[in-house]
Design a protein around this motif. Structure first.
Motif: not given
Length: 293
Positions: A34-38, A40-46
């Motif tokens: 939850r603390a991660m910027p969106a 950053q999460l999207l980049e990791a998921a892709l």
């Protein structure tokens, strides 16, 4: 192949996949995620995907008590009217060929890479002997893989086991382009401004035909939302979709009208055969995948 949706995981499998992903990006607790910027999460998921989406719906026992295909096969779906369809040019030939030139050799190589031992059947259904034919078949195959086949399958299953009316459309109006710019045809999402009567949101040289079509489509959609039937006063008749009435499709363009799946009757069987072939391949691959699991 993009037309084949991933096997739906069980709830426990999906939870484990989520936990593995979180640990892979250094988040061992929910608070860290939850603390991660969106971004950053999207980049990791892709990152690291081979195709499709990393996360997908799962059979959680609540929203999906079992897979949608099993629900429809058993006639357990919600028996409410269905209106569904797709656009005439959902994808382009470039979406299938990637950066390759539209040659016979490049097209056949791509088909073989995606379909393996089924490539011969695909090439018979989607031939590519000339550059023009390659562009048309690559566009059709890309569009079918992207959304047309899966929507057709949904309609087919509802017709087979559903107990409510079904209506199918094909949006064929290419939005007008400014002078000197090439048309992209009736591309994916081209119908949105027509449905919501927001043509002027895009600064294009709209015609009286475009505005009339927008008024008609918005009326069809509103009627369907209110009554479960798109028909209403002053509108061309939209027949139901099913075997008894010849699988009639409402062609939404500047002169709407119902009829077979293409302008010429000879193309009707070709299109149905197209989806039946993709359906056979999908079933065979899903059975193979199920055996592996």
């Amino acid at each position: 192949v993009f037309m084949l949706t991933p096997r739906l995981k069980s709830l426990s499998e999906a939870e484990q996949a989520g936990a593995d992903f979180a640990r892979s990006i250094g988040a061992n607790r929910l608070e860290a995620l939850r603390a991660m910027p969106a971004d950053q999460l999207l980049e990791a998921a892709l990152k690291g995907r081979t195709e499709g989406l990393r996360f997908w719906p799962n059979v959680d026992g609540y929203f999906f008590p079992e897979s949608p295909s099993k629900i429809y096969a058993a006639g357990k779906q919600a028996h409410v009217p269905l209106l569904a369809g797709w656009n005439g040019d959902e994808q382009s030939s470039a979406d299938f060929l990637d950066k390759a030139q539209p040659t016979k050799e490049n097209y056949e190589a791509k088909v073989v890479a995606q379909y393996g031992h089924d490539a011969r059947d695909i090439l018979q259904m989607y031939p590519g002997n000339t550059e023009k034919q390659v562009k048309e078949s690559a566009r059709d195959l890309a569009s079918d893989q992207f959304i047309a086949y899966s929507t057709w399958k949904w309609l087919a299953m509802q017709v087979e086991t559903g107990k409510s009316p079904v209506y199918r459309y094909r949006f064929e109006q290419a939005p007008p382009m400014p002078a000197g710019e090439p048309s992209n045809g009736a591309y994916h999402s081209a119908d949105i401004e027509y449905v919501f009567e927001t043509l002027d949101w895009k600064h294009l040289p709209w015609t009286a035909g475009d505005r009339k079509l927008s008024d008609m489509i918005s009326s069809y959609w509103t009627n369907f939302a209110k009554n479960g039937n798109p028909n209403g006063p002053g509108l061309p008749e939209w027949p139901g979709y099913g075997k008894a009435d010849g699988y009639e499709v409402m062609h939404l363009h500047a002169g709407p009208g119902a009829g077979p799946q293409s302008v010429s009757s000879a193309a009707v069987d070709r299109q149905r055969s197209r989806y039946k072939l993709l359906d056979r391949i999908a079933h065979e691959r899903k059975r193979s995948e199920a055996r592996m699991h």
